[in-house]
Design an enzyme around this catalytic site. Structure first.
Site, PDB file in Angstrom:
ATOM      1  N   GLU A   2       0.765  -1.275   0.041  1.00  0.00           N
ATOM      2  CA  GLU A   2      -0.035   0.026  -0.052  1.00  0.00           C
ATOM      3  C   GLU A   2       0.851   1.361   0.127  1.00  0.00           C
ATOM      4  O   GLU A   2       1.771   1.516   0.880  1.00  0.00           O
ATOM      5  CB  GLU A   2      -0.949   0.076   1.166  1.00  0.00           C
ATOM      6  N   ASP A   7      -1.167  -0.918   5.459  1.00  0.00           N
ATOM      7  CA  ASP A   7      -1.004  -0.504   6.934  1.00  0.00           C
ATOM      8  C   ASP A   7      -2.084  -1.040   8.067  1.00  0.00           C
ATOM      9  O   ASP A   7      -3.151  -1.527   7.699  1.00  0.00           O
ATOM     10  CB  ASP A   7      -1.451   1.200   6.905  1.00  0.00           C
ATOM     11  N   ASP A  46      -4.341   0.368   9.505  1.00  0.00           N
ATOM     12  CA  ASP A  46      -5.263   1.099  10.074  1.00  0.00           C
ATOM     13  C   ASP A  46      -6.587   0.860   9.014  1.00  0.00           C
ATOM     14  O   ASP A  46      -6.658   0.132   8.390  1.00  0.00           O
ATOM     15  CB  ASP A  46      -5.088   2.787   9.883  1.00  0.00           C
ATOM     16  N   ASP A  67      -7.831   2.426   6.676  1.00  0.00           N
ATOM     17  CA  ASP A  67      -7.773   2.692   5.058  1.00  0.00           C
ATOM     18  C   ASP A  67      -6.986   1.399   4.492  1.00  0.00           C
ATOM     19  O   ASP A  67      -7.246   0.799   3.563  1.00  0.00           O
ATOM     20  CB  ASP A  67      -6.825   3.818   4.832  1.00  0.00           C
TER      21      ASP A  67
END
Ligand code: 28F
Length: 663
Positions: free
Chosen positions: A431, A506, A508, A510
């Site tokens: 990503e 990641d 998180d 997103d």
């Protein structure tokens, strides 16, 4: 089991018993040979094994209720109201038949062939394997007015079968506690078992299955679907609009093969055909699927031609066009199934193709004649699919031409590895360009390739193939992997350039969204990658814990707390709150401070850290993506990524509590 213990028991036993002990010993030494693996999947396999025996009893027509209970103490109990496992003394073994079934390897398989016409058979390793891999197992059989009982430890009976009471009716009850010496984790996941048991209830419409979780929050569900496969298709398509009204149902019986099929068309672009043989999911398809596909193509094509529904001669409809938007469940019962393929989930019996094809062809032909308005809608949908396919072909040609401009036909952003043998190579899909850059520096360039992805890839659940192929990120993934896209006819497994494809996002929101988009893409358009278990999810650490020169990484909250404990820095009793982007310092007894910092994203790590925590095969953990329950997986993708909003809201509400556990 300790070796000396077995030797001791052997002294007291006769030759036949030694055979039994050797069997048990082998199961415990090589559990994976019997149950696939000793991970969570293998653990749940134990339950399926026991349930399969109850299902066999149901298929034979003697049982219509099965219950499964996850007990407070971590054991699991399965009961059925069948005839009860026979308990009379076995003529050659000279012990109770119950003991034979519970302790002798293959006894299950051999008996099943004699006593049941059709049997689950694939798992089919027998309950004795479950017994051998359990710290304890208790069997209770009600038969002939009596209750019989026997208990085993790691497969060895504690005592002979005895009667412990009187009872009416009949049935079998098995309780077992998986052995911690064998399984790393012996915690059963309710949802995993629930999916399989719901599926079994759909596949056997006369059966009632009750499941209970009595461990912490009391949960209980009863599955009984009078509509059988029709209900199954409706359930799968809950978040879709059907274009054919009620599902079409086909059933028939020929040469001892029972065929049941339900299907409908929805407005999506995916085809979802689930096939089962004797209740076992045949992921890799086989002759039953071939028969169905052939009949569908031929019958719809004939109908369209006969009724002048094909607007122009220019367009020819292919098999794929007739399957766009289909949701279908095929369930057949075969006395002696032959399972082939890599994962032994492909039906090989050649006679089955013709049987399924003729039963489907006749019934579908009749249905179309009787329901001309539905027939017209289906054919229209197929024509639109063919038009899109033509557009996609053009798009693909464009992709090919564009790629030809790049060196070696590979995407410009790909940092490929130097080794060319796919079996040794890994592709990281990363990503963001910045994390991609770090990964390029940190990797072992001999066998690790990096493809950075910018932003969010397209949600393929909401797009037709031509749109999907216009997406640049998706095109680079396809060309990097090198085997094309689509089903097994178009996708060329032998050209896959990497043994592992690892999604690195990641930790998180997103990141998990991007991961879901990628998983959706692979699941829908490179299913072979998922089915051959080449897809993985990287696990970057969540915390860094530093004390003096020692730096340790934790991948979960519990691991973090364990490390703190080992550093004598746990503030026992108090809950540790670590700010989103900060550090916490704890002063330990020795006055050395321990710093805990949270990793927010991959970008926070330098190349060395990323390598040692997430990419180095010696030290990293990567999660393998599997597709144990295809129907359940399909439903999750549709609900999460599809058009309808309400089912998604409901799913998120119900599953929010698992958000950190599930991928
Ligand atoms: C909780 C799991 O395992 N149920 C089972 C039966 C019934 C028979 C059977 C099983 C035949 C000769 C072994 C009874 N009466 N539930 C279960 N229910 N196994 S397993 O027989 C197996 C062999 O010895 C059964 C007549 N025929 C079969």
């Amino acid at each position: 089991m300790a070796k000396n213990k077995i030797d001791k028991i052997k002294e007291e036993y006769g030759a036949e018993d030694i055979q039994v002990l050797k069997g048990l010993e082998h199961v415990r030494k090589r559990p994976a040979m019997y149950i696939g693996d000793i991970s969570t999947r293998g653990l749940h396999h134990l339950v399926y094994e026991v349930i399969d025996n109850a299902i066999d009893e149901a298929l034979a027509g003697f049982c219509d209720k099965i219950t499964m209970t996850l007990n407070k103490n971590g054991s699991v109990t399965v009961t059925d109201n069948g005839r009860g496992i026979p308990t009379d003394i076995h003529p050659t073994e000279k012990i109770s038949a119950l003991e034979v079934v519970m302790t002798q390897l293959n006894a299950g398989g051999k008996f099943n062939r004699d006593s049941y016409k059709v049997s689950g058979g694939l798992h089919g390793v027998g309950v004795s394997v479950v017994n051998a891999l359990s710290e304890f197992l208790e069997a209770e059989v009600v038969r002939d007015g009596k209750v019989y009982y026997q208990k085993y430890k790691r497969g060895i009976p504690e005592a002979k079968v005895k009667t412990i009471g009187n009872a009416k009716k009949s049935g079998t009850k098995v309780t077992f506690y998986p052995d911690k010496e064998i399984f790393k984790n012996i915690l059963f996941k309710y949802e995993t078992l629930e999916e399989r048991l719901r599926e079994l209830a759909y596949l056997n419409k006369d059966l009632t299955i009750l499941i209970k979780d009595e461990r912490d929050k009391q949960k209980q569900e009863e599955f009984h679907f009078k509509g059988g496969l029709i209900d199954f298709v409706k359930y799968l398509d809950e978040s879709e609009k059907s274009i054919s009204g009620k599902p079409i149902f086909i059933s028939g019986d020929r040469e001892n093969v029972q065929v049941e099929i339900a299907f409908q068309y929805n407005e999506s672009y995916n085809d979802n055909i689930f096939t089962f043989v004797n209740n076992i999911n045949t992921h890799e398809g086989g002759t039953h699927l071939e028969g169905f596909k052939a009949a569908l193509t031929r019958t719809l094509n004939n109908y369209a031609t006969k009724n002048n529904l094909l607007k122009s001669d220019k367009i020819t409809l292919t098999g794929d066009d007739f399957r766009e938007g289909i949701t279908c469940v095929i369930s057949i019962k075969v006395p002696e199934p032959q399972f082939e393929g890599q994962t032994k989930t492909k039906l090989g019996n050649s006679e089955v193709k013709g049987i399924v094809q003729s039963i489907t062809g006749e019934a579908l032909g009749e249905y179309l004649d009787e329901n001309p308005s539905v027939a017209k809608k289906i054919i229209d949908k197929c024509i639109r699919a063919a038009e899109a396919r033509e557009a996609a072909r053009k798009a693909r040609e464009l992709t090919r031409r564009k790629n030809a401009l790049d060196l070696g036909g590979l995407p410009g952003k790909l940092a490929d590895c130097s080794i060319k043998d796919p079996a040794q190579c890994e592709l990281y899909l990363v990503e963001g360009d910045s994390a991609g850059g770090t990964a390029k520096q940190g990797r072992d360039r001999r066998f690790q390739a990096i493809l950075p992805l910018r932003g969010k890839i397209l949600n393929v659940e909401k797009a037709r193939i031509n749109k999907i192929l216009e997406n640049e990120e998706i095109r680079s993934i396809i060309t990097a992997i090198g085997a094309g896209i689509g089903n097994s006819d178009e996708f060329d497994e032998s050209k896959i350039r990497y043994d592992k494809i690892i999604l690195m996002c990641d930790a998180d929101i997103d990141g998990s969204h991007i991961r879901t988009l990628l998983l959706t893409f692979f699941y829908r358009h490179m299913k072979e990658i998922v089915e051959t278990e080449r897809l993985y999810i990287a696990q970057p650490p969540l915390y860094k814990i530093k004390k003096g020169k020692t730096e340790l990484y934790a991948y979960s909250d519990s691991e973090r707390d364990e490390i703190l404990k080992s550093m004598k820095a746990d503030k026992s009793g108090t809950k540790l709150e670590i700010p989103e982007d900060g550090e916490v310092e704890i002063t330990t007894g020795t006055l050395k401070s321990v710093t805990i910092s949270r990793f927010k994203g991959l970008g926070e790590m330098n190349a060395e850290q990323l390598w040692s925590t997430t990419m180095n095969p010696e030290t990293r953990t990567i999660l393998q993506v599997t597709n144990e329950n295809a129907a359940a997986a399909d439903k999750v993708f549709r609900v999460l990524m599809g058009e309808e909003v309400e089912p998604r809201r409901k799913f998120i509400e119900e599953n929010a509590k698992y958000a950190n556990l599930d991928v």
